[in-house]
Design a protein around this motif. Structure first.
Motif, short mmCIF file in Angstrom:
data_model
loop_
_atom_site.label_atom_id
_atom_site.label_comp_id
_atom_site.label_asym_id
_atom_site.label_seq_id
_atom_site.Cartn_x
_atom_site.Cartn_y
_atom_site.Cartn_z
N UNK A 1 0.84 -1.20 0.00
CA UNK A 1 0.00 0.00 0.00
C UNK A 1 0.87 1.25 0.00
N UNK A 2 1.96 1.25 0.80
CA UNK A 2 2.89 2.39 0.80
C UNK A 2 3.49 2.57 -0.59
N UNK A 3 3.92 1.46 -1.19
CA UNK A 3 4.49 1.50 -2.53
C UNK A 3 3.50 2.11 -3.51
N UNK A 4 2.27 1.64 -3.48
CA UNK A 4 1.25 2.15 -4.38
C UNK A 4 1.00 3.63 -4.15
N UNK A 5 0.81 4.04 -2.90
CA UNK A 5 0.49 5.43 -2.61
C UNK A 5 1.60 6.39 -3.01
N UNK A 6 2.84 6.03 -2.72
CA UNK A 6 3.97 6.90 -3.09
C UNK A 6 4.13 6.94 -4.60
N UNK A 7 4.06 5.79 -5.24
CA UNK A 7 4.23 5.74 -6.70
C UNK A 7 3.13 6.53 -7.40
N UNK A 8 1.89 6.36 -6.96
CA UNK A 8 0.77 7.08 -7.57
C UNK A 8 0.89 8.59 -7.31
N UNK A 9 1.32 8.97 -6.13
CA UNK A 9 1.49 10.40 -5.83
C UNK A 9 2.54 11.03 -6.73
N UNK A 10 3.63 10.31 -6.98
CA UNK A 10 4.69 10.84 -7.84
C UNK A 10 4.24 10.84 -9.31
N UNK A 11 3.46 9.85 -9.71
CA UNK A 11 2.92 9.86 -11.08
C UNK A 11 2.01 11.08 -11.27
N UNK A 12 1.21 11.38 -10.26
CA UNK A 12 0.28 12.51 -10.35
C UNK A 12 1.02 13.84 -10.33
N UNK A 13 2.14 13.90 -9.60
CA UNK A 13 2.93 15.13 -9.49
C UNK A 13 4.41 14.75 -9.50
N UNK A 14 5.03 14.66 -10.69
CA UNK A 14 6.43 14.24 -10.78
C UNK A 14 7.40 15.12 -9.98
N UNK A 15 7.01 16.33 -9.65
CA UNK A 15 7.84 17.22 -8.85
C UNK A 15 7.37 17.30 -7.42
N UNK A 16 6.69 16.27 -6.94
CA UNK A 16 6.13 16.28 -5.59
C UNK A 16 7.19 16.76 -4.60
N UNK A 17 6.89 17.82 -3.85
CA UNK A 17 7.87 18.40 -2.94
C UNK A 17 8.34 17.43 -1.84
N UNK A 18 9.53 17.66 -1.37
CA UNK A 18 10.12 16.85 -0.32
C UNK A 18 9.18 16.75 0.88
N UNK A 19 8.61 17.87 1.30
CA UNK A 19 7.72 17.88 2.47
C UNK A 19 6.50 17.00 2.25
N UNK A 20 5.95 17.01 1.04
CA UNK A 20 4.78 16.17 0.74
C UNK A 20 5.16 14.69 0.75
N UNK A 21 6.33 14.37 0.22
CA UNK A 21 6.81 12.98 0.27
C UNK A 21 7.03 12.55 1.71
N UNK A 22 7.63 13.42 2.50
CA UNK A 22 7.88 13.10 3.91
C UNK A 22 6.56 12.87 4.64
N UNK A 23 5.57 13.70 4.38
CA UNK A 23 4.26 13.54 5.03
C UNK A 23 3.61 12.22 4.62
N UNK A 24 3.72 11.88 3.35
CA UNK A 24 3.15 10.62 2.86
C UNK A 24 3.84 9.42 3.51
N UNK A 25 5.16 9.46 3.58
CA UNK A 25 5.90 8.38 4.23
C UNK A 25 5.56 8.29 5.71
N UNK A 26 5.38 9.42 6.35
CA UNK A 26 5.00 9.42 7.77
C UNK A 26 3.63 8.78 7.97
N UNK A 27 2.70 9.04 7.05
CA UNK A 27 1.37 8.41 7.14
C UNK A 27 1.47 6.90 7.02
N UNK A 28 2.52 6.44 6.39
CA UNK A 28 2.73 5.00 6.24
C UNK A 28 3.70 4.46 7.29
N UNK A 29 3.92 5.22 8.32
CA UNK A 29 4.64 4.69 9.47
C UNK A 29 6.13 4.93 9.54
N UNK A 30 6.68 5.68 8.59
CA UNK A 30 8.11 5.98 8.70
C UNK A 30 8.31 6.95 9.86
#
Length: 189
Positions: A12-41
């Motif tokens: 699920x983490x793989x899917x969510x991160x991959x889909x987020x980057x597909x939707x926004x190839x320049x997804x900001x560092x903070x948004x990636x960090x927030x997404x990873x945190x939601x997945x327990x990092x």
């Protein structure tokens, strides 16, 4: 935190991160960090000094590579792609339980590997587990015209082709209308 009924889901983490980057190839560092945190990092692993702009760029590139695996429909080619990623980026998996998560399989980063290598190793491991568990590809990109969203289709039954019931229904209705138009070109029913 994204938890399934059974606990943490690397797929699920793989899917969510991959889909987020597909939707926004320049997804900001903070948004990636927030997404990873939601997945327990761990938040401390995602602070600016620990998860840099270069790390975010590496993770975005890795998500692009994983999108290619999600798009693969041939089991043998998917298995070969996963084996190549595991060979290139994998480490010995281990069971772990941390930060309130239940036991789960964990792929650590190789010595000196960055966030991209970790993402590729853990993602390849997650998809390899799905492939072996179901004996078929249990993921994909939606076949509906104009959609293409990634999905996990790990349920029982035949392989999924659509990301949602709505996309599947839209495709069936469109196919039905095409058949009707072909059978009745003058608009007669």
């Amino acid at each position: 935190m994204a938890e399934s009924a059974q606990g943490f889901s690397a797929a699920r983490r793989l899917l969510d991160v991959t889909e987020a980057v597909r939707a926004d190839p320049g997804l900001p560092r903070a948004a990636l960090a927030a997404l990873l945190a939601r997945h327990g990092e761990r938040p401390s692993d995602l602070e600016r000094g620990a998860f840099t702009e270069a790390d975010a760029a590496e993770l975005r590139a890795a998500a692009g590579r994983m999108a290619e695996v999600f798009a693969e429909q041939d089991e043998d080619r998917a298995a070969a792609a996963l084996n190549a990623l595991l060979e290139e980026h994998g480490t010995r998996p281990r069971l772990t339980r941390h930060d309130g998560h239940p036991w789960h399989l964990h792929a650590d980063r190789k010595e000196g590997a960055g966030w991209g290598g970790w993402f590729l190793a853990s993602g390849a491991l997650a998809l390899a587990l799905l492939l072996t568990e179901h004996g078929r590809i249990a993921w994909g990109a939606c076949a509906a015209a104009g959609c293409g969203r990634l999905f996990l289709g790990a349920g029982t039954g035949s392989a999924r082709r659509h990301c949602s019931a709505a996309c599947a229904t839209r495709e069936r209705v469109a196919a039905h209308r095409r058949r009707r138009r072909a059978a009745h070109p003058d608009g007669e029913s």
